[in-house]
Design an enzyme around this catalytic site. Structure first.
Site, PDB file in Angstrom:
ATOM      1  CB  SER A 190      30.120  -4.858   6.556  1.00 19.23           C
ATOM      2  OG  SER A 190      29.290  -5.878   7.000  1.00 19.23           O
TER       3      SER A 190
ATOM      4  CG  ASP B 183      10.613  -1.665   4.240  1.00 19.69           C
ATOM      5  OD1 ASP B 183       9.440  -1.876   4.610  1.00 19.69           O
ATOM      6  OD2 ASP B 183      11.129  -2.225   3.258  1.00 19.69           O
TER       7      ASP B 183
ATOM      8  N   GLY C 274      17.214 -11.042   3.774  1.00 17.86           N
ATOM      9  CA  GLY C 274      16.367 -11.777   2.828  1.00 17.86           C
ATOM     10  C   GLY C 274      15.143 -12.407   3.462  1.00 17.86           C
TER      11      GLY C 274
ATOM     12  CB  THR D 154      -0.910   0.027   1.245  1.00 18.93           C
ATOM     13  OG1 THR D 154      -0.120  -0.320   2.387  1.00 18.93           O
ATOM     14  CG2 THR D 154      -2.051  -0.967   1.111  1.00 18.93           C
ATOM     15  CG  ASP D 155       5.223   1.112   0.791  1.00 23.27           C
ATOM     16  OD1 ASP D 155       4.886   0.476  -0.234  1.00 23.27           O
ATOM     17  OD2 ASP D 155       6.347   0.979   1.334  1.00 23.27           O
TER      18      ASP D 155
END
Ligand code: GLA
Length: 386
Positions: A69, A176, A126, A37-38
Site C-alpha cells: 500500500s 460500517d 482515524g 446501537t449496532d
C-alpha cells in the site's frame, strides 16, 4: 477517483512488476444517526460517502498472499494456509484478516490461489469515517469475485466485521461494513442490526438545498483499545441485569423500571442506546414524511445523549457541534465511535463557507488544532471499477 485509480494501478505495477487483473473500490461512511446501537441489536442509518479505498488485485499461481500500500513501506507476505488472526499485525491485518475471515465463511484457503494486492485510499484515517471498513469491504468484494465465492453483500459485511473483531482486535459492530457494501447514491442505509434486514432511504438533500458537512477534529481515536470496548461492556452488563438478550428488547417505557435496577452509569449508557434506537426510527419516518430539513432536532438530541449519557464526546467535538448549531445548522452531532474523530452538521448549502469559517475561528480561539471541514455526498457502495 480516476486519480486514485491511476495511482493504485501504477503502485501495483511498480511493486509487483506486472499489471493487476482488476480494480475494486469501497467507500467510507458517515453515520447520520444511530450510534453504539449496532452491537446492541438496534437500528442505524449510515450512508456511504464519496471517499473510497481502491484495491488493485491479481491472482498468483501459488498460495502466497502479498499486500502492499502507499501508506506502508513494506510488502507483507504470508502463505494462505498459515493465515490466522494472531499472525496478523499492523495495517496488513485489515486485508489479510479479510482473506482469513473468508476462510471462516466457507472459502477453502488450501485450494484457492494466492493473490497480490495493492491498496490506496482517500478516506481519512482515524476520523471516524470508517477507513478500516472501506479497506475490508474493497478486499472482500475483490476476493469474492476472483475466488468466485458468490457470497452476498450482507455476508461480506459479516466477513469484514469478523476481520475487524478478530484480526484487528476491535470489538465493533456490523454498521460500517454494511454501509460500505450496501450504500447507494443520495441515500442512507436503514439497517436493523438484529435481523440484518436493510432498506434504502432517500436522503433528499439536493432537492432541499442541504449538504452534510464533516468536521474532522483531528483528535484521533482507536477502537481496539479503551473506551469503545468499555461502553460495549456496560451495555452488555445493562442487558444482563435487565434480563434481556440485548438492549434492542428494552423500550423507552421500560426506562423508569431500569432506573430502579441499574447503577447510575449503566442506566445512562442504557438510556442512550434505547433512546437512540427510537431516534433512528423517528429520523427514517421524518425523512420519508417531511424531508431532511425536519430531522435537525433528532440529530441535536443524539449528540446530547452521546455527550451526557454515553459520555463519548470530547471538547473538540462539542465545540464543532455547538458552533455549527449557533451558525444556523439544521442539526449537528458527533458521528462514529467517539472519543475523537469527526462530527457532522446538516446545513443549508448557502451557509457552507460561513459555517466553515466560524468553526475554524472557534477552534483557534480555544487553542485547538485546525479542524478539517468538508462536504460529503452519499455515494454508491463497494463496486468493481475495472
Ligand atoms: C464504530 C464501530 C461501529 C459502531 C460505531 C458506533 O464506528 O465500528 O460498529 O459501533 O462505532 O456507532
Amino acid at each position: 477517483m480516476s486519480d486514485i485509480r491511476d495511482e493504485v494501478r501504477s503502485g501495483f505495477t511498480e511493486t509487483f512488476g506486472y499489471e493487476p487483473a482488476g480494480l475494486w473500490s469501497a467507500p467510507g461512511r458517515v453515520n447520520l444517526i444511530g450510534e453504539h446501537t449496532d452491537y446492541n441489536g438496534g437500528f442505524v442509518l449510515p450512508f456511504a460517502i464519496d471517499r473510497r479505498t481502491v484495491v488493485a488485485l491479481a491472482l498468483r499461481d501459488d498460495c502466497l498472499a502479498r499486500v502492499a500500500s502507499s501508506f506502508a513501506d513494506e510488502v507483507v507476505e504470508i502463505d494462505l494456509t498459515e493465515l490466522s488472526p494472531d499472525r496478523l499485525h499492523g495495517w496488513a491485518a485489515y486485508p489479510l484478516g479479510v482473506a482469513w475471515a473468508l476462510g471462516e465463511h466457507g472459502a477453502d484457503l488450501s485450494a484457492v490461489p494466492g493473490f497480490d494486492a495493492y491498496i490506496e485510499s482517500d478516506v481519512p484515517v482515524g476520523s471516524g469515517l470508517s477507513s478500516s471498513a472501506a479497506i475490508e469491504s474493497a478486499v472482500a468484494i475483490a476476493l469474492n469475485d476472483v475466488w468466485r465465492l458468490r457470497l452476498d453483500r450482507p455476508e461480506l459485511a459479516s466477513v469484514g466485521q469478523l476481520a475487524e473483531n478478530k484480526a484487528v482486535g476491535a470489538p465493533t459492530g456490523i454498521m460500517d461494513q454494511s454501509a460500505s457494501l450496501l450504500g447507494q447514491k443520495d441515500s442512507a442505509v436503514f439497517l436493523d442490526c438484529r435481523s440484518l434486514e436493510s432498506q434504502i432511504v432517500d436522503l433528499g438533500l439536493t432537492a432541499a438545498g442541504l449538504v452534510v458537512l464533516v468536521m474532522d477534529t483531528g483528535v484521533s481515536h482507536a477502537h481496539a483499545t479503551g473506551g469503545y470496548a468499555e461502553r460495549r461492556a456496560s451495555c452488555e452488563l445493562g442487558a444482563r441485569m435487565l434480563g434481556v438478550e440485548s438492549l434492542r428488547e428494552v423500550s423507552i417505557d421500560d426506562l423508569p423500571r431500569a432506573r430502579t435496577i441499574l447503577d447510575d452509569v449503566t442506566f445512562r449508557r442504557v438510556r442512550h442506546v434505547v433512546t437512540e434506537d427510537q431516534r433512528v426510527l423517528d429520523t427514517v419516518r421524518t425523512l420519508r414524511e417531511s424531508g431532511p430539513a425536519a430531522i435537525g432536532e433528532l440529530l441535536d438530541a443524539s449528540h446530547r445523549s452521546m455527550r451526557d449519557d454515553f459520555e463519548i464526546s470530547v471538547p473538540e467535538l462539542d465545540l464543532a457541534v455547538e458552533t455549527a448549531q449557533e451558525n444556523g445548522a439544521i442539526g449537528a452531532r458527533m458521528t462514529g465511535g467517539g472519543f475523537g474523530g469527526a462530527a457532522i452538521a446538516l446545513i443549508r448549502k448557502d451557509d457552507l463557507s460561513r459555517i466553515q469559517v466560524a468553526i475554524e475561528g472557534a477552534f483557534a480561539e480555544h487553542g485547538f488544532g485546525l479542524p478539517d471541514t468538508f462536504v460529503v455526498v452519499a455515494a454508491q457502495g463497494a463496486s468493481r471499477e475495472s
